[in-house]
Motif scaffolding. Structure first.
Motif, PDB file in Angstrom:
ATOM      1  N   GLU A 120       0.831  -1.200   0.000  1.00 34.26           N
ATOM      2  CA  GLU A 120       0.000   0.000   0.000  1.00 34.26           C
ATOM      3  C   GLU A 120       0.867   1.252   0.000  1.00 34.26           C
ATOM      4  OE1 GLU A 120      -3.513   2.046   2.766  1.00 34.26           O
ATOM      5  OE2 GLU A 120      -2.752   0.047   3.230  1.00 34.26           O
ATOM      6  N   ASN A 121       1.936   1.227   0.764  1.00 43.55           N
ATOM      7  CA  ASN A 121       2.847   2.361   0.821  1.00 43.55           C
ATOM      8  C   ASN A 121       3.541   2.576  -0.517  1.00 43.55           C
ATOM      9  OD1 ASN A 121       4.575   4.385   2.133  1.00 43.55           O
ATOM     10  ND2 ASN A 121       6.189   2.866   1.868  1.00 43.55           N
ATOM     11  N   TYR A 122       3.834   1.488  -1.214  1.00 46.66           N
ATOM     12  CA  TYR A 122       4.505   1.577  -2.522  1.00 46.66           C
ATOM     13  C   TYR A 122       3.579   2.160  -3.583  1.00 46.66           C
ATOM     14  CZ  TYR A 122       6.847   0.019  -6.800  1.00 46.66           C
ATOM     15  OH  TYR A 122       7.441  -0.030  -8.032  1.00 46.66           O
ATOM     16  N   THR A 123       2.288   1.843  -3.491  1.00 49.67           N
ATOM     17  CA  THR A 123       1.338   2.268  -4.523  1.00 49.67           C
ATOM     18  C   THR A 123       0.644   3.586  -4.192  1.00 49.67           C
ATOM     19  OG1 THR A 123      -0.349   0.876  -3.483  1.00 49.67           O
ATOM     20  CG2 THR A 123       0.891  -0.073  -5.306  1.00 49.67           C
ATOM     21  N   THR A 124       0.772   4.064  -2.950  1.00 48.54           N
ATOM     22  CA  THR A 124       0.142   5.328  -2.549  1.00 48.54           C
ATOM     23  C   THR A 124       1.175   6.230  -1.891  1.00 48.54           C
ATOM     24  OG1 THR A 124      -0.486   4.513  -0.347  1.00 48.54           O
ATOM     25  CG2 THR A 124      -2.036   4.129  -2.147  1.00 48.54           C
ATOM     26  N   ASP A 125       0.740   7.401  -1.461  1.00 47.20           N
ATOM     27  CA  ASP A 125       1.635   8.358  -0.790  1.00 47.20           C
ATOM     28  C   ASP A 125       1.449   8.346   0.717  1.00 47.20           C
ATOM     29  OD1 ASP A 125       2.677   9.222  -3.203  1.00 47.20           O
ATOM     30  OD2 ASP A 125       1.074  10.694  -3.498  1.00 47.20           O
ATOM     31  N   LYS A 126       0.872   7.296   1.227  1.00 46.81           N
ATOM     32  CA  LYS A 126       0.637   7.204   2.668  1.00 46.81           C
ATOM     33  C   LYS A 126       1.966   7.110   3.419  1.00 46.81           C
ATOM     34  CE  LYS A 126      -1.702   4.291   6.099  1.00 46.81           C
ATOM     35  NZ  LYS A 126      -2.465   3.037   6.302  1.00 46.81           N
ATOM     36  N   PRO A 127       2.229   7.986   4.410  1.00 47.06           N
ATOM     37  CA  PRO A 127       3.506   7.943   5.146  1.00 47.06           C
ATOM     38  C   PRO A 127       3.625   6.677   5.978  1.00 47.06           C
ATOM     39  CG  PRO A 127       1.992   9.497   6.184  1.00 47.06           C
ATOM     40  CD  PRO A 127       1.347   9.058   4.902  1.00 47.06           C
ATOM     41  N   ASP A 128       4.854   6.154   6.028  1.00 45.87           N
ATOM     42  CA  ASP A 128       5.092   4.897   6.733  1.00 45.87           C
ATOM     43  C   ASP A 128       6.573   4.812   7.069  1.00 45.87           C
ATOM     44  OD1 ASP A 128       5.682   1.657   6.287  1.00 45.87           O
ATOM     45  OD2 ASP A 128       3.840   2.123   7.370  1.00 45.87           O
ATOM     46  N   GLU A 129       6.920   3.886   7.954  1.00 45.47           N
ATOM     47  CA  GLU A 129       8.344   3.719   8.299  1.00 45.47           C
ATOM     48  C   GLU A 129       9.166   3.328   7.077  1.00 45.47           C
ATOM     49  OE1 GLU A 129      11.227   0.906  11.082  1.00 45.47           O
ATOM     50  OE2 GLU A 129       9.046   0.771  11.288  1.00 45.47           O
ATOM     51  N   ASP A 130       8.612   2.445   6.236  1.00 44.46           N
ATOM     52  CA  ASP A 130       9.319   2.060   5.024  1.00 44.46           C
ATOM     53  C   ASP A 130       9.467   3.237   4.079  1.00 44.46           C
ATOM     54  OD1 ASP A 130       9.627  -0.559   5.849  1.00 44.46           O
ATOM     55  OD2 ASP A 130       7.683  -1.167   5.036  1.00 44.46           O
ATOM     56  N   ASP A 131       8.433   4.110   4.052  1.00 45.14           N
ATOM     57  CA  ASP A 131       8.488   5.303   3.230  1.00 45.14           C
ATOM     58  C   ASP A 131       9.631   6.201   3.701  1.00 45.14           C
ATOM     59  OD1 ASP A 131       7.271   7.004   1.158  1.00 45.14           O
ATOM     60  OD2 ASP A 131       6.928   8.372   2.836  1.00 45.14           O
ATOM     61  N   TYR A 132       9.826   6.269   5.017  1.00 40.25           N
ATOM     62  CA  TYR A 132      10.932   7.054   5.583  1.00 40.25           C
ATOM     63  C   TYR A 132      12.273   6.513   5.086  1.00 40.25           C
ATOM     64  CZ  TYR A 132      14.356   8.446   9.106  1.00 40.25           C
ATOM     65  OH  TYR A 132      15.486   8.916   9.733  1.00 40.25           O
ATOM     66  N   GLN A 133      12.423   5.180   5.096  1.00 42.97           N
ATOM     67  CA  GLN A 133      13.676   4.584   4.636  1.00 42.97           C
ATOM     68  C   GLN A 133      13.923   4.848   3.156  1.00 42.97           C
ATOM     69  OE1 GLN A 133      14.819   0.643   6.624  1.00 42.97           O
ATOM     70  NE2 GLN A 133      12.595   0.513   6.595  1.00 42.97           N
ATOM     71  N   ILE A 134      12.871   4.706   2.357  1.00 40.35           N
ATOM     72  CA  ILE A 134      13.004   4.937   0.920  1.00 40.35           C
ATOM     73  C   ILE A 134      13.372   6.391   0.639  1.00 40.35           C
ATOM     74  CG2 ILE A 134      11.678   5.105  -1.229  1.00 40.35           C
ATOM     75  CD1 ILE A 134      12.550   2.315  -0.700  1.00 40.35           C
ATOM     76  N   GLU A 135      12.734   7.318   1.362  1.00 43.22           N
ATOM     77  CA  GLU A 135      13.040   8.740   1.159  1.00 43.22           C
ATOM     78  C   GLU A 135      14.503   9.040   1.474  1.00 43.22           C
ATOM     79  OE1 GLU A 135      11.270  11.166  -0.180  1.00 43.22           O
ATOM     80  OE2 GLU A 135       9.745   9.653  -0.614  1.00 43.22           O
ATOM     81  N   LYS A 136      14.998   8.490   2.570  1.00 47.10           N
ATOM     82  CA  LYS A 136      16.401   8.703   2.937  1.00 47.10           C
ATOM     83  C   LYS A 136      17.339   8.059   1.912  1.00 47.10           C
ATOM     84  CE  LYS A 136      15.541  11.065   6.572  1.00 47.10           C
ATOM     85  NZ  LYS A 136      15.817  12.525   6.532  1.00 47.10           N
ATOM     86  N   ALA A 137      16.930   6.883   1.401  1.00 53.46           N
ATOM     87  CA  ALA A 137      17.748   6.217   0.378  1.00 53.46           C
ATOM     88  C   ALA A 137      17.800   7.041  -0.898  1.00 53.46           C
ATOM     89  CB  ALA A 137      17.182   4.828   0.085  1.00 53.46           C
ATOM     90  N   LYS A 138      16.666   7.625  -1.281  1.00 58.07           N
ATOM     91  CA  LYS A 138      16.633   8.448  -2.496  1.00 58.07           C
ATOM     92  C   LYS A 138      17.433   9.735  -2.314  1.00 58.07           C
ATOM     93  CE  LYS A 138      12.146   8.531  -3.232  1.00 58.07           C
ATOM     94  NZ  LYS A 138      10.866   8.803  -3.942  1.00 58.07           N
TER      95      LYS A 138
END
Length: 431
Positions: A231-249
């Motif tokens: 769900e986090n991958y397909t939407t813009d919903k904030p999540d812990e994994d989203d935090y990791q991906i943002e830092k990686a990018k």
């Protein structure tokens, strides 16, 4: 050193690529471990983590060396015996539910008395690929009986996957995909492969639905995590994994073409898994796109070498072993890099031979040892057989010499007894 290199058999190019990846891993691991050092003891000193990684790599190369000396056809029997043992380990791992750093890590077990954690799914995948290669090479000359293959091939495959799935969906999916690829290459009928894929999809859907119905069950506890990641991958919903991906990018964007320089990464202090799952982002930040493409190129060259090794293998079992053990290694690397650039959802797959870790490095090295064993040339095999025959002959000579010595001593003792019986005075006075 020259004597050691002489004792390295098999494909020297594979040896070289593996050594290059292992050597390159030291700087990223040394740099990316700083957040773990701060969390662990507050000093930020990463020397201990570097030495630990060095120990893991050294043990890994020892495993490659020892395994590559073993004739690869021995692993036929080992896989048949080892698979039930792996099932017991997987079941124990699932029930035990080891906690690491306060988090549920039911894919790991802790080895008693030594304090080492071990991911049993890595060993399970290895044994399963060898088992599938064994089955395909055994039945190649005979028409495939689907009912028979359900019992001999697919029952062990699904048994292994069922025991891995509750704790690790990404590894289960990767193993299943690699098994399908392996049976396709092994010329298993395509119509049956379609049935198996359909069965697998239905089984996974059923498992997820049960997990949704019983979210508090420990056995289905990871289903919510999988759903949130997708769900986090397909939407813009904030999540812990989203935090990791943002830092990686951010790390990848900061690296630009040539990078910030070794040890100068900033995002390593914010990425929770900077030395394992997201180490590729740190590599690009410090070494730029040049370093990132260099790592990617090394994996692709290693894949190309695996293809050559499979083509040159003299037996079908050898060909399938190289494909079944080599290709998953490269696909795992591609998945790790794809996650770092957000081409795939977060999966938790490490970068083989580069990410820090013990069991993942050792099982990768175990697989490489088997592959290199397959690549041995005929003259190397003959030389090994001659050396073994010489050792056996030398051992036999020693045994014969010992037996001859014992026989001589016994004969001398018998003679002395007879002489003493004939001359009692000599027995008393010794003259």
């Amino acid at each position: 050193m020259k004597d050691l290199i002489k004792n390295l058999k098999g494909d020297k190019v594979i040896w070289s690529f593996v050594a290059l990846l292992a050597l390159f891993s030291f700087m990223p691991v040394f740099s990316a471990s700083s957040n773990l050092a701060y969390l662990g003891h507050g000093t930020g000193n990463t020397l201990g983590y570097l030495l630990k990684h060095l120990a893991h790599i050294c043990i890994g190369f020892l495993i490659i060396y020892l395994v590559h000396r073993v004739p690869y056809h021995y692993f036929r029997a080992i896989s048949k015996i080892g698979l039930p043992v792996v099932w017991v380990l997987l079941a124990y791992t699932l029930i035990k539910g080891t906690v690491i750093a306060g988090a549920n890590a039911s894919r790991w077990i802790q080895i008693p008395f030594v304090g080492i954690t071990f991911q049993t799914s890595t060993l399970a995948s290895l044994m399963l690929f060898i088992y599938v290669a064994r089955y395909l090479s055994k039945t190649r000359e005979e028409p495939v009986d689907f009912k028979e293959s359900l019992k001999e091939l697919w029952a062990p495959v699904f048994m292994t996957l069922i025991l891995i799935l509750p704790a690790n969906f990404s590894t289960t999916a990767l193993i299943f995909a690699m098994v399908i690829m392996l049976v396709f290459i092994g010329k298993y009928p395509v119509k049956y492969i379609g049935v198996i894929i359909g069965t697998g999809v239905v089984a996974l859907t059923f498992f997820v639905l049960i997990g949704k119905a019983f979210p508090d069950s420990r056995f289905f506890s990871r289903v919510g995590t999988w759903s949130s990641r997708i769900e986090n991958y397909t939407t813009d919903k904030p999540d812990e994994d989203d935090y990791q991906i943002e830092k990686a990018k951010i790390a990848i964007a900061s690296g630009k073409l040539y990078g910030l320089g070794p040890g100068k990464s900033v995002q390593k202090n914010f990425l929770p898994q900077s030395s394992s799952d997201f180490i590729f982002a740190i590599i690009v930040e410090e070494y730029g796109l040049v370093g990132g493409f260099l790592v990617l190129g090394l994996y692709l060259l290693l894949l190309f070498r695996f293809v050559i090794a499979a083509h040159k293998a003299t037996t079908l079992f050898g060909k399938l072993l190289v494909v079944g053990l080599g290709f998953p290694m490269i696909f795992q690397a591609m998945i790790n890099m794809a996650v770092a650039v957000e081409l795939l959802p977060v999966t938790g797959q490490t970068l083989p031979l580069i990410s820090s870790g013990g069991s993942s490095i050792w099982m990768t090295c175990f697989a490489l040892g088997i592959i290199i064993s397959v690549t041995k040339k005929e003259d190397e095999i003959i030389q090994e057989q001659q050396d073994a025959a010489k050792r056996e002959e030398a051992l036999q000579k020693i045994i014969d010499r010992e037996l001859a010595g014992e026989k001589a001593e016994n004969s001398e003792d018998d003679y002395s007894i007879e002489e003493k019986n004939e001359n009692p005075m000599k027995a008393v006075f010794g003259k």
